[in-house]
Design an enzyme around this catalytic site. Structure first.
Site, PDB file in Angstrom:
ATOM      1  N   CYS A  55      -4.998   2.966  -1.609  1.00  0.00           N
ATOM      2  CA  CYS A  55      -5.548   1.636  -1.321  1.00  0.00           C
ATOM      3  C   CYS A  55      -6.103   1.587   0.104  1.00  0.00           C
ATOM      4  O   CYS A  55      -7.175   2.103   0.362  1.00  0.00           O
ATOM      5  CB  CYS A  55      -4.482   0.565  -1.562  1.00  0.00           C
ATOM      6  SG  CYS A  55      -5.114  -1.121  -1.624  1.00  0.00           S
TER       7      CYS A  55
ATOM      8  N   HIS B 100      -3.230   2.043  -7.244  1.00  0.00           N
ATOM      9  CA  HIS B 100      -1.865   2.400  -6.849  1.00  0.00           C
ATOM     10  C   HIS B 100      -1.211   3.223  -7.962  1.00  0.00           C
ATOM     11  O   HIS B 100      -0.565   2.662  -8.854  1.00  0.00           O
ATOM     12  CB  HIS B 100      -1.042   1.139  -6.595  1.00  0.00           C
ATOM     13  CG  HIS B 100      -1.448   0.367  -5.384  1.00  0.00           C
ATOM     14  ND1 HIS B 100      -0.764   0.445  -4.185  1.00  0.00           N
ATOM     15  CD2 HIS B 100      -2.474  -0.497  -5.183  1.00  0.00           C
ATOM     16  CE1 HIS B 100      -1.347  -0.349  -3.305  1.00  0.00           C
ATOM     17  NE2 HIS B 100      -2.392  -0.928  -3.876  1.00  0.00           N
TER      18      HIS B 100
ATOM     19  N   GLU C  93       1.385   4.935  -8.003  1.00  0.00           N
ATOM     20  CA  GLU C  93       2.848   4.953  -7.975  1.00  0.00           C
ATOM     21  C   GLU C  93       3.474   3.975  -8.965  1.00  0.00           C
ATOM     22  O   GLU C  93       4.640   4.134  -9.354  1.00  0.00           O
ATOM     23  CB  GLU C  93       3.369   4.643  -6.566  1.00  0.00           C
ATOM     24  CG  GLU C  93       3.075   3.249  -6.038  1.00  0.00           C
ATOM     25  CD  GLU C  93       1.767   3.161  -5.276  1.00  0.00           C
ATOM     26  OE1 GLU C  93       1.559   2.185  -4.542  1.00  0.00           O
ATOM     27  OE2 GLU C  93       0.940   4.085  -5.420  1.00  0.00           O
TER      28      GLU C  93
END
Length: 607
Positions: free
Chosen positions: A400, A526, A528
């Site tokens: 990001c 993102h 994750e």
């Protein structure tokens, strides 16, 4: 539908989320379909406007819901896809009730906490519990509800009252309460003190709820006499008191609970259709994962350069994703947090010791990650770290803001656009290489970013495309308000930085890569958020592989499953095979083992 309410006593932050996730994991291994709900008693509508210092990470779901980080635990442990309504807040409930009052739905009656607020809570839980959370769209059998905070908190009282009523709304066999309480063990005496647990259970009973299972959180295991004391004073059977002491990893918690008979307890208490006897290799994947976490010898060092490093929970999903990737290649993660401001020239003048210590940590790391964030503070430190990674061929992953900072660094130092910046920091910059998205920012902050799962299409060949398995596109979750200015993309690519992933319109830049670098990758999304213990996120896996010096081996796919190095560790070729087997549709929530289990050649540490 069966409901399990998880409450907390004494203090917050003792692991209710992990306990709730572990219960779900165990029941899912028993063949049941499980969903979860997290209740946060704060008045905020959602977690989107929280400072990471205030409440830790903001977790983002597929549908764009900005929720509590515990929902990340649920998704990772249960391997499910939750929705924004799986997170209930006081703000959401009151907003719904007030909207009904404005429309006249209550027919002129006085709107009160009881029954209107409590009824709204019960209706919400019943409706959300039925929503499928797996790809096969099967309605869940069990809903695990975590009530945030501690029993006795004034803001949680409407929810406690709602569940006092709810236990009678559903049958006795369909509702049970699990109370998680701290059992302190002062170092001065070494005794386990049960009085706090007695007090919290008394408070819970005074509110009309009786715990069916008491989970004692402690630093060390508690002895049988302490369990018996809690049993006597809290009016539960001794086998309804279990201990979860501090352990090496959260992967151990479901195993510890299963060993203490929670399956038998829930099966009897809720009349669950759990088959017996259980498979011989029951929960084998969890045991394998926990053993690898405890026994792995080789390490990989990663430096996280961020803005909120004082609170590790601010980067909870990032940390978990790095751990997943490290375990996948039989490495123990050593993660160092670096405050980005410590890398800036101003710190060199004001606090030279802090400055040199930060750079020393950065230089010794095997790889660097710059995660997401907002605001001006620390931006120049992040750019300095990126410059160092680019010029020294150190593996780098930007997430990001980490992508935006990498674009700014490249345009400043390679293209000589010294004033290049993001309009978030300098609205009047001559080179606005990162700009605001006005259509996602209609004058307020909450819920106005580009949120949720979006498609990214690969353009050309790239390292990250190979890590994803040479697919043409990926669906990943987003949370951002700024993005690369498309007007400068062509000039930046001519200078050497490649935009290898874009959205479906081709105007939004999603992935950048620097050619002729061991690993210089950044994503606007993102990754994750959808990493799993046995299916790590490809961008994170790439960083860890590169930091361990194994990326090229994996990409070349030169595997030989029968080759093992002299020290007994997995060879480079075997490593490639392990990775591919690990990532081929493996799920921690499976009830049975495949015919050929994964083989990991990991030695226990020498005594």
């Amino acid at each position: 539908m069966k409901y399990i309410l998880v409450t907390g006593g004494v203090i917050s932050g003792i692991g209710k989320g992990v306990i709730a996730s572990s219960i779900g994991t165990i029941l899912k291994h028993c063949g049941l379909h499980v969903t979860s709900i997290k209740i946060d008693p704060y008045i905020n509508i959602d977690a989107g406007t929280f400072s990471p210092f205030e409440h830790g990470e903001v977790f983002v779901l597929d549908d764009g819901g900005e929720v509590d980080l515990d929902l990340g635990n649920y998704e990772r442990f249960l391997d499910v896809t939750l929705h924004r309504d799986n997170n209930i807040t006081t703000g959401k409930i009151y907003q719904q009730v007030i909207e009904c009052e404005r429309k006249g739905d209550y027919l002129g009656k006085t709107v009160q906490v009881v029954p209107h607020i409590t009824d709204a809570i019960q209706d919400w839980v019943e409706n959300v519990a039925k929503i499928p959370v797996t790809e096969d769209a099967t309605e869940p059998d069990v809903c695990i509800i975590e009530l945030g905070g501690t029993i006795g908190d004034i803001e949680g009282m409407p929810f406690v009252e709602a569940f006092r009523q709810f236990q009678f709304r559903v049958s006795h066999d369909s509702f049970c309460c699990v109370h998680v309480s701290l059992v302190p063990q002062p170092k001065s005496t070494g005794e386990s003190k049960t009085k706090p647990t007695q007090a919290s259970v008394k408070e819970l009973r005074g509110s009309g709820l009786s715990p069916d299972l008491i989970v004692c959180r402690s630093e060390m295991p508690i002895v049988e006499e302490v369990k018996q004391k809690i049993s006597n004073f809290c009016h539960v059977k001794p086998d309804q008191v279990i201990c979860i002491h501090d352990c090496t990893s959260t992967f151990r918690v479901p195993l510890m609970m299963e060993e203490q008979g929670v399956i038998e307890f829930f099966s009897e208490r809720l009349k669950l259709a759990i088959g017996t006897p259980r498979p011989k290799r029951f929960m084998w994947k969890w045991r394998d994962l926990a053993d690898r976490h405890d026994n792995v010898r080789k390490v990989v060092e990663i430096a996280l350069v961020g803005k909120y490093t004082q609170l590790e929970d601010a980067y909870a999903s990032v940390t978990k994703s790095l751990q997943h990737a490290a375990l996948c290649i039989n490495r123990r993660l050593i993660l160092s947090y670096i405050d980005a401001t410590s890398l800036e020239e101003a710190t060199k003048v004001d606090n030279p010791v802090k400055y040199h210590q930060a750079w020393q940590i950065l230089c010794r790391s095997g790889g660097v990650i710059v995660p997401g964030g907002f605001g001006k503070r620390g931006m120049e430190g992040k750019i300095a770290a990126i410059t160092w990674c680019r010029t020294t061929n150190k593996p780098y992953l930007g997430i990001c803001l980490g992508l935006q900072a990498a674009v700014i660094e490249f345009t400043r130092n390679i293209m000589n656009w010294k004033e290049a910046n993001t309009t978030e920091i300098d609205p009047s910059t001559a080179y606005p290489v990162v700009i605001d998205m006005p259509e996602h920012n209609p004058g307020q902050l909450g819920g106005t970013m580009r949120l949720g799962k979006r498609k990214t299409i690969f353009h050309g060949d790239s390292t990250l495309k190979k890590l994803y398995g040479n697919v043409e596109s990926v669906d990943e979750r987003h949370r951002h308000r700024y993005e690369v200015n498309p007007e400068f993309v062509e000039q930046i690519e001519k200078a050497g930085l490649q935009f290898v992933g874009r959205d479906e319109t081709g105007n939004r830049m999603e992935i950048i890569e620097l050619p002729n670098h061991p690993y210089f990758v950044a994503t606007q999304y993102h990754p994750e958020y959808i990493s799993r213990p046995l299916k790590p996120s490809p961008p994170y896996l790439g960083l860890v592989l590169a930091a361990a010096g194994k990326l090229q081996t994996y990409l070349n796919n030169t595997m030989s499953s029968n080759t093992t190095s002299e020290d007994g560790e997995n060879s480079d070729e075997e490593l490639a095979g392990i990775l591919r087997r690990n990532m081929s549709n493996m799920s921690l929530s499976g009830a049975s083992a495949p015919a050929t289990p994964l083989q990991f050649n990991v030695k226990s540490p020498q005594s």
